[in-house]
Design a protein around this motif. Structure first.
Motif, PDB file in Angstrom:
ATOM      1  N   GLN A  28      16.462 -63.513   9.809  1.00 14.81           N
ATOM      2  CA  GLN A  28      17.287 -64.567  10.396  1.00 14.81           C
ATOM      3  C   GLN A  28      17.178 -65.811   9.529  1.00 14.81           C
ATOM      4  OE1 GLN A  28      19.350 -64.974  13.360  1.00 14.81           O
ATOM      5  NE2 GLN A  28      19.776 -66.736  12.055  1.00 14.81           N
ATOM      6  N   GLU A  36      17.623 -71.612  13.793  1.00 16.50           N
ATOM      7  CA  GLU A  36      18.464 -70.540  13.268  1.00 16.50           C
ATOM      8  C   GLU A  36      19.665 -71.139  12.577  1.00 16.50           C
ATOM      9  OE1 GLU A  36      19.465 -67.748  16.321  1.00 16.50           O
ATOM     10  OE2 GLU A  36      17.376 -67.270  16.713  1.00 16.50           O
ATOM     11  N   GLY A  38      22.679 -69.255  10.670  1.00 13.17           N
ATOM     12  CA  GLY A  38      23.529 -68.280  10.004  1.00 13.17           C
ATOM     13  C   GLY A  38      23.330 -66.874  10.520  1.00 13.17           C
ATOM     14  N   GLN A  39      24.107 -65.982   9.968  1.00 16.05           N
ATOM     15  CA  GLN A  39      24.102 -64.579  10.369  1.00 16.05           C
ATOM     16  C   GLN A  39      22.902 -63.852   9.786  1.00 16.05           C
ATOM     17  OE1 GLN A  39      27.774 -62.673   9.433  1.00 16.05           O
ATOM     18  NE2 GLN A  39      27.156 -60.703  10.270  1.00 16.05           N
ATOM     19  N   THR A  40      22.308 -62.963  10.581  1.00 15.92           N
ATOM     20  CA  THR A  40      21.165 -62.191  10.094  1.00 15.92           C
ATOM     21  C   THR A  40      21.595 -61.297   8.933  1.00 15.92           C
ATOM     22  OG1 THR A  40      21.577 -60.458  11.727  1.00 15.92           O
ATOM     23  CG2 THR A  40      19.963 -62.146  12.315  1.00 15.92           C
ATOM     24  N   VAL A  41      20.631 -60.975   8.074  1.00 17.71           N
ATOM     25  CA  VAL A  41      20.876 -60.097   6.934  1.00 17.71           C
ATOM     26  C   VAL A  41      19.791 -59.019   6.901  1.00 17.71           C
ATOM     27  CG1 VAL A  41      21.975 -61.879   5.538  1.00 17.71           C
ATOM     28  CG2 VAL A  41      19.549 -61.501   5.321  1.00 17.71           C
TER      29      VAL A  41
END
Length: 91
Positions: A28, A36, A38-41
């Motif tokens: 995350q 937090e 942004g989008q998880t990767v």
């Protein structure tokens, strides 16, 4: 590169060639205040990061360079485990 927190793992019995023995972690993105951001990767991990640790993630072409002469179909790789950091002024 971005700062992130490892929140999980991914297990895959079938992987593309070049990804054998690569640990995959869910990261995350976070900002310097631990919020937090942004989008998880899913990031490849060769350095032994664990769930709950803050990490530095590199993405895109620089992520593939870490693997030198191997053709690895990845988009993100953990390049460091954060021990601490310091921000000198609030932004």
């Amino acid at each position: 590169m971005f700062l992130g927190k490892v929140i999980g793992s991914v297990w895959s019995t079938q992987k593309e060639a070049g990804m054998e023995n690569l640990k995959l972690l869910i990261v995350q993105p976070i900002d310097w205040k631990d919020r937090e951001g942004g989008q998880t990767v899913i990031a490849a991990d060769r350095i032994g990061a664990g769930i709950g640790e803050k990490v530095i993630v590199s993405g895109g072409t620089p992520a593939r360079i870490v693997f030198q002469n191997r053709q690895v179909p990845i988009d993100a790789v953990i390049v460091g485990i954060v021990d601490s950091y310091e921000v000198t002024r609030e932004q």
